[in-house]
Design a protein around this motif. Sequence first.
Motif, PDB file in Angstrom:
ATOM      1  N   HIS A  21      24.488  -4.360  25.171  1.00 22.03           N
ATOM      2  CA  HIS A  21      24.162  -5.548  24.912  1.00 22.03           C
ATOM      3  C   HIS A  21      25.373  -6.494  25.346  1.00 22.03           C
ATOM      4  CE1 HIS A  21      20.579  -4.367  22.752  1.00 22.03           C
ATOM      5  NE2 HIS A  21      21.303  -3.334  22.150  1.00 22.03           N
ATOM      6  N   LEU A  22      25.026  -7.606  25.942  1.00 26.19           N
ATOM      7  CA  LEU A  22      26.140  -8.689  26.209  1.00 26.19           C
ATOM      8  C   LEU A  22      25.784 -10.101  26.171  1.00 26.19           C
ATOM      9  CD1 LEU A  22      28.928  -9.087  27.289  1.00 26.19           C
ATOM     10  CD2 LEU A  22      28.080  -8.903  29.630  1.00 26.19           C
TER      11      LEU A  22
ATOM     12  N   VAL B 259      15.531  -9.154  34.977  1.00 22.71           N
ATOM     13  CA  VAL B 259      14.321  -8.844  35.754  1.00 22.71           C
ATOM     14  C   VAL B 259      13.925  -7.672  36.015  1.00 22.71           C
ATOM     15  CG1 VAL B 259      12.582  -9.924  37.099  1.00 22.71           C
ATOM     16  CG2 VAL B 259      14.246 -11.530  36.018  1.00 22.71           C
ATOM     17  N   GLN B 260      15.188  -6.782  36.768  1.00 19.07           N
ATOM     18  CA  GLN B 260      14.910  -5.646  37.359  1.00 19.07           C
ATOM     19  C   GLN B 260      15.192  -4.591  36.454  1.00 19.07           C
ATOM     20  OE1 GLN B 260      18.073  -5.711  40.099  1.00 19.07           O
ATOM     21  NE2 GLN B 260      17.340  -7.236  41.570  1.00 19.07           N
ATOM     22  N   GLY B 261      15.168  -4.954  35.139  1.00 20.30           N
ATOM     23  CA  GLY B 261      15.273  -3.953  33.980  1.00 20.30           C
ATOM     24  C   GLY B 261      16.578  -3.272  33.755  1.00 20.30           C
ATOM     25  N   GLU B 262      17.469  -3.760  34.107  1.00 19.91           N
ATOM     26  CA  GLU B 262      19.004  -3.328  33.904  1.00 19.91           C
ATOM     27  C   GLU B 262      19.360  -3.503  32.611  1.00 19.91           C
ATOM     28  OE1 GLU B 262      21.742  -3.599  37.296  1.00 19.91           O
ATOM     29  OE2 GLU B 262      19.981  -3.738  38.721  1.00 19.91           O
ATOM     30  N   TYR B 263      19.014  -4.412  31.848  1.00 28.50           N
ATOM     31  CA  TYR B 263      19.484  -4.806  30.638  1.00 28.50           C
ATOM     32  C   TYR B 263      18.336  -4.873  29.733  1.00 28.50           C
ATOM     33  CZ  TYR B 263      23.787  -6.243  32.933  1.00 28.50           C
ATOM     34  OH  TYR B 263      24.819  -6.243  33.675  1.00 28.50           O
ATOM     35  N   LYS B 264      18.567  -4.292  28.349  1.00 30.84           N
ATOM     36  CA  LYS B 264      17.547  -4.117  27.167  1.00 30.84           C
ATOM     37  C   LYS B 264      17.664  -5.460  26.267  1.00 30.84           C
ATOM     38  CE  LYS B 264      17.889   0.950  27.010  1.00 30.84           C
ATOM     39  NZ  LYS B 264      17.907   1.924  26.063  1.00 30.84           N
ATOM     40  N   PHE B 265      18.667  -6.269  26.168  1.00 28.80           N
ATOM     41  CA  PHE B 265      18.750  -7.253  25.331  1.00 28.80           C
ATOM     42  C   PHE B 265      19.166  -8.451  25.828  1.00 28.80           C
ATOM     43  CE2 PHE B 265      21.276  -9.769  22.163  1.00 28.80           C
ATOM     44  CZ  PHE B 265      20.256  -9.680  20.918  1.00 28.80           C
ATOM     45  N   LEU B 266      18.689  -9.722  25.816  1.00 22.91           N
ATOM     46  CA  LEU B 266      19.093 -10.900  26.250  1.00 22.91           C
ATOM     47  C   LEU B 266      19.325 -11.832  25.361  1.00 22.91           C
ATOM     48  CD1 LEU B 266      19.510 -12.438  28.946  1.00 22.91           C
ATOM     49  CD2 LEU B 266      17.132 -13.308  29.107  1.00 22.91           C
TER      50      LEU B 266
END
Length: 244
Positions: free
Chosen positions: A125-126, A166-173
């Motif tokens: 997460h970032l 959008v490409q699914g590389e991160y789980k948390f925004l």
Amino acid sequence: SSDVCSSDLEQIESILNTIRQNFKVDPKVEICIECNPESIDEPKLKKFLNYGVSRISLGIQSFNPKTLLRVARPHDDKTIFKALDAIKKSGFQNFGADFIMGLPYQTLASFKKELKTILAYEPPHLSCYFLSYDTKRIDLFKADSPNDDDQIKMYEHLTKTLKKVVQGEYKFLYLSPERLETSLFKEYLAGIDVSIIAIDEAHCVSQWGYDFRPPYLRIANLRNSLPNTPFIALTASATTLVQK
């Protein structure tokens, strides 16, 4: 908690045990604790794991000691690296890092360097957000902060990261209420698979929504775009008036 002491540890354990005794808790549920770098060490983190905590959110803000001192943060870069190493050694697989854009003595180049530094630790997460300009105290920092053009470039740099979301590389925004209303975010929202909307510091909806940050009241508009996505509102510091 931003400063976890021994009594806090006992309270955290008691709270989590009470929840489990009175409610059915999904074994896969994510339990997160927010900490400052100077407030954690490896033994404390291992206790968190034993309590069932599954994620640590670390308030880094910047790696620049001069910047941290300027905004009255009690930690420095050495403390941050020590905390990050402790998180890795303790066995935590899930952790997040918070950064602020627009801080004193920050440049576009230094911001990119800091992102590269934290990404080397592979945080799941970032969170990156701008220094708030809605208080009088901001005048104390403006003279030493990056100009508007550089801050726009920082924002543009982050939009590239949003594409990766959008490409699914991160789980948390992590987004501010104001960011939710930007045309760029709305453009990307349709392509993001959102599993849940969590409103942090939810007391701000009623405490600030009618005042200088009305976008808090308009968070509910997300339901129009995400009618089937569950929402949860969280707060640990609501005033008595807000609770009523």
